[in-house]
Design a protein around this motif. Structure first.
Motif, PDB file in Angstrom:
ATOM      1  N   ALA A  74       0.830  -1.206   0.000  1.00  0.00           N
ATOM      2  CA  ALA A  74       0.000   0.000   0.000  1.00  0.00           C
ATOM      3  C   ALA A  74       0.862   1.252   0.000  1.00  0.00           C
ATOM      4  O   ALA A  74       0.595   2.213  -0.746  1.00  0.00           O
ATOM      5  N   VAL A  75       1.913   1.257   0.826  1.00  0.00           N
ATOM      6  CA  VAL A  75       2.812   2.414   0.877  1.00  0.00           C
ATOM      7  C   VAL A  75       3.515   2.593  -0.464  1.00  0.00           C
ATOM      8  O   VAL A  75       3.625   3.712  -0.981  1.00  0.00           O
ATOM      9  N   LYS A  76       3.984   1.500  -1.047  1.00  0.00           N
ATOM     10  CA  LYS A  76       4.678   1.584  -2.338  1.00  0.00           C
ATOM     11  C   LYS A  76       3.734   2.112  -3.426  1.00  0.00           C
ATOM     12  O   LYS A  76       4.133   2.943  -4.264  1.00  0.00           O
ATOM     13  N   SER A  77       2.492   1.641  -3.433  1.00  0.00           N
ATOM     14  CA  SER A  77       1.542   2.100  -4.445  1.00  0.00           C
ATOM     15  C   SER A  77       1.284   3.590  -4.330  1.00  0.00           C
ATOM     16  O   SER A  77       1.204   4.305  -5.341  1.00  0.00           O
ATOM     17  N   LEU A  78       1.160   4.090  -3.103  1.00  0.00           N
ATOM     18  CA  LEU A  78       0.941   5.529  -2.917  1.00  0.00           C
ATOM     19  C   LEU A  78       2.176   6.320  -3.341  1.00  0.00           C
ATOM     20  O   LEU A  78       2.049   7.390  -3.961  1.00  0.00           O
TER      21      LEU A  78
END
Length: 341
Positions: A324-328
């Motif tokens: 999730a952090v990487k996608s953001l």
């Protein structure tokens, strides 16, 4: 004239009966629909939704909104028909939401416990993701339990009767080893100050030969950091992902949402794995109506979400907290992300 009046009355009676019945007779269904959506970076009733103290924080802006599903019960025939026609609500058998073998109070308690667990899981997932030190904390103190006047939610365990506490099981072991009525000395950190409290143990429910404090414990941030989630009257575990992201956003440089409006949903465990939830279609509607441009979808909900995506809402598939952090980060940098397509 009399025949005409009688004919008129005869024609009106079914209409009146239908009107009274349709407005007063309830149906065995509940209506599910878009519920409130709350910015986990913001405030509710003058309190930070995710309140972090004791450590430096990075400025945040934009939105990381958690989403909910509304449940409307006690519907009349007309109300149920109106919700069905609305296109934004769905009708499900009442027994699916309120099982007949459980009281409303039992269901509410279970939902509240799920929500509390989502908070503690979110905190622990972030501590592990950021490699921050953790400790054993008091998560709940039973109102009529032996420790009600001695321990507080947020107390950090140091020792019990001199035995160091490194995991929740250490508390259970140290207390269970003593018979009911014993006085135990508990050393805790409270507001960064070490304190010693004494508790007369009660009898453990289901095993009356063992001591009992009447508390729930869990792992979380080690003091001086203190994390508090200030969101009441919401149940269920589905806010876990968004709580985790808000906490990371406050503890790390930069803005996860890029200053934009991101919403999402998903359970989370202490290892950071994101799980599916119910009512995804209603949560997406609530997010889009509130102004969200991007919606984080648990991988297990992708098929359902893809089939009912509101116009103008970008879906991002999420398997775990790291993803999730990487996608953001990728969205903010203009890179491609994995959607639900």
């Amino acid at each position: 004239m009399n025949r005409r009046i009688l004919t008129l009355f005869a024609a009106l009676i079914p209409i009146v009966v239908l009107g009274v019945g349709g407005s007063m007779v309830t149906v065995p269904f509940v209506a599910l629909g878009p519920g409130p959506t709350v910015n986990t970076l913001g405030e509710v009733q003058d309190k930070q939704v995710v309140d972090v103290r004791g450590v430096p924080l990075d400025p945040t802006s934009g939105h990381l909104n958690m989403t909910t599903v509304s449940v409307r019960d006690g519907l009349s025939i007309f109300e149920a028909f109106g919700f069905w026609l609305s296109g934004e609500h769905g009708l499900v058998p009442r027994a699916e939401v309120y099982p007949p073998n459980k009281s409303r109070e039992e269901i509410d308690r279970s939902n509240q416990q799920d929500f509390s667990d989502s908070e503690s899981n979110a905190e622990m997932a972030v501590m592990r993701y950021l490699h921050l030190p953790t400790a054993v904390l008091v998560r709940k103190v039973t109102e009529d339990g032996p420790a009600k006047d001695a321990l507080r939610v947020g107390d950090q365990f140091v020792s019990v009767n001199g035995a160091p506490i490194n995991a929740p099981k250490d508390v259970v072991g140290a207390v269970s080893a003593q018979p009911p009525g014993s006085q135990v000395a508990i050393v805790v950190l409270r507001d960064n100050q070490e304190q010693t409290v004494s508790v007369a143990l009660g009898a453990r429910p289901g095993d009356p030969g063992k001591g009992y404090l009447g508390i729930n414990t869990g792992e979380g941030a080690r003091q001086p950091m203190q994390v508090t989630f200030n969101l009441a009257d919401i149940g269920g575990p589905s806010a876990g992902l968004m709580f985790s992201l808000a906490l990371i956003d406050k503890l790390t440089p930069g803005e996860l949402d890029g200053g934009k409006f991101v919403a999402g949903t998903g359970t989370i465990d202490q290892e950071g794995k994101v799980g599916p939830i119910g009512g995804i279609q209603y949560k997406m509607i609530a997010a889009r109506d509130a102004g969200a441009e991007t919606f984080l979808v648990p991988a297990g909900n992708c098929n359902e979400a893809r089939a009912r995506t509101p116009d103008g809402l970008r879906l991002v598939k999420v398997d775990n907290l790291e993803g999730a952090v990487k996608s953001l980060d990728d969205l903010n940098a203009g890179r491609d992300v994995v959607g639900c397509g």
